[in-house]
Design a protein around this motif. Structure first.
Motif, short mmCIF file in Angstrom:
data_model
loop_
_atom_site.label_atom_id
_atom_site.label_comp_id
_atom_site.label_asym_id
_atom_site.label_seq_id
_atom_site.Cartn_x
_atom_site.Cartn_y
_atom_site.Cartn_z
N ILE A 11 -15.34 -4.35 -2.13
CA ILE A 11 -14.27 -3.50 -1.61
C ILE A 11 -13.12 -4.34 -1.08
O ILE A 11 -11.95 -4.07 -1.35
CB ILE A 11 -14.80 -2.54 -0.52
N VAL A 12 -13.43 -5.40 -0.35
CA VAL A 12 -12.39 -6.29 0.18
C VAL A 12 -11.61 -6.92 -0.97
O VAL A 12 -10.38 -6.98 -0.93
CB VAL A 12 -12.99 -7.36 1.12
N LYS A 13 -12.30 -7.34 -2.02
CA LYS A 13 -11.61 -7.91 -3.19
C LYS A 13 -10.65 -6.88 -3.80
O LYS A 13 -9.53 -7.21 -4.18
CB LYS A 13 -12.61 -8.37 -4.25
N VAL A 18 -4.20 -4.67 -3.63
CA VAL A 18 -3.22 -3.64 -3.26
C VAL A 18 -2.12 -4.29 -2.44
O VAL A 18 -2.37 -4.80 -1.35
CB VAL A 18 -3.90 -2.50 -2.44
N TYR A 19 -0.92 -4.29 -2.98
CA TYR A 19 0.20 -4.95 -2.31
C TYR A 19 1.13 -3.93 -1.65
O TYR A 19 1.34 -2.84 -2.18
CB TYR A 19 1.00 -5.79 -3.31
N ASP A 20 1.65 -4.31 -0.50
CA ASP A 20 2.68 -3.51 0.16
C ASP A 20 3.88 -3.49 -0.79
O ASP A 20 4.30 -4.55 -1.26
CB ASP A 20 3.04 -4.16 1.50
N PRO A 21 4.42 -2.32 -1.09
CA PRO A 21 5.51 -2.24 -2.05
C PRO A 21 6.80 -2.96 -1.62
O PRO A 21 7.61 -3.32 -2.45
CB PRO A 21 5.78 -0.75 -2.20
N VAL A 25 2.84 -9.14 -0.22
CA VAL A 25 1.60 -9.58 0.41
C VAL A 25 0.62 -8.42 0.32
O VAL A 25 1.01 -7.26 0.50
CB VAL A 25 1.84 -9.98 1.88
N ASN A 26 -0.66 -8.73 0.07
CA ASN A 26 -1.62 -7.63 -0.04
C ASN A 26 -1.95 -7.06 1.34
O ASN A 26 -1.79 -7.72 2.36
CB ASN A 26 -2.88 -8.05 -0.81
N ILE A 27 -2.40 -5.81 1.34
CA ILE A 27 -2.62 -5.10 2.61
C ILE A 27 -3.75 -5.70 3.43
O ILE A 27 -3.76 -5.58 4.65
CB ILE A 27 -2.85 -3.59 2.38
N TYR A 28 -4.68 -6.40 2.78
CA TYR A 28 -5.77 -7.04 3.52
C TYR A 28 -5.24 -8.26 4.29
O TYR A 28 -5.50 -8.41 5.47
CB TYR A 28 -6.90 -7.44 2.57
N GLU A 29 -4.48 -9.09 3.61
CA GLU A 29 -3.92 -10.29 4.25
C GLU A 29 -2.88 -9.93 5.31
O GLU A 29 -2.68 -10.68 6.26
CB GLU A 29 -3.31 -11.23 3.21
N LEU A 30 -2.21 -8.80 5.15
CA LEU A 30 -1.24 -8.35 6.16
C LEU A 30 -1.93 -7.90 7.45
O LEU A 30 -1.28 -7.73 8.47
CB LEU A 30 -0.43 -7.17 5.62
N GLY A 31 -3.24 -7.70 7.39
CA GLY A 31 -3.97 -7.25 8.57
C GLY A 31 -3.94 -5.74 8.75
O GLY A 31 -4.23 -5.24 9.85
N THR A 48 -4.28 0.84 8.75
CA THR A 48 -3.03 1.34 9.31
C THR A 48 -1.91 1.04 8.31
O THR A 48 -2.14 0.40 7.29
CB THR A 48 -2.74 0.69 10.68
N LEU A 49 -0.74 1.50 8.61
CA LEU A 49 0.44 1.22 7.79
C LEU A 49 1.36 0.26 8.54
O LEU A 49 1.19 0.04 9.74
CB LEU A 49 1.17 2.52 7.45
N THR A 50 2.35 -0.27 7.86
CA THR A 50 3.24 -1.22 8.51
C THR A 50 4.10 -0.57 9.59
O THR A 50 4.45 -1.21 10.57
CB THR A 50 4.16 -1.92 7.48
#
Length: 67
Positions: A11-13, A18-21, A25-31, A48-50
């Motif tokens: 699931i993490v992979k 999934v990248y923030d449009p 940066v992917n949503i996992y690395e963005l925290g 959460t969202l940005t």
């Protein structure tokens, strides 16, 4: 039978694809992913969202669901 840790890693992979449009940066690395819980055949993702009024709510949540 696949154990819950392996499912969580898969699931993490998927979430890492999934990248923030607006940010490359992917949503996992963005925290944005707080937790991934797996219980047998069900998974719960706490995220959460940005920003609170993120215009990409549907895109991001749909992409995370499809991951």
């Amino acid at each position: 039978m696949t154990d819950e840790n392996t499912i969580r890693e898969d699931i993490v992979k998927a979430l890492q694809s999934v990248y923030d449009p607006e940010i490359p940066v992917n949503i996992y690395e963005l925290g944005l992913i707080y937790d991934v819980k797996v219980n047998k055949t069900k998974a719960k993702i706490i995220m959460t969202l940005t920003t609170p009024n993120c215009p990409c709510l549907l895109y991001t949540s749909d992409a995370a669901d499809e991951g």
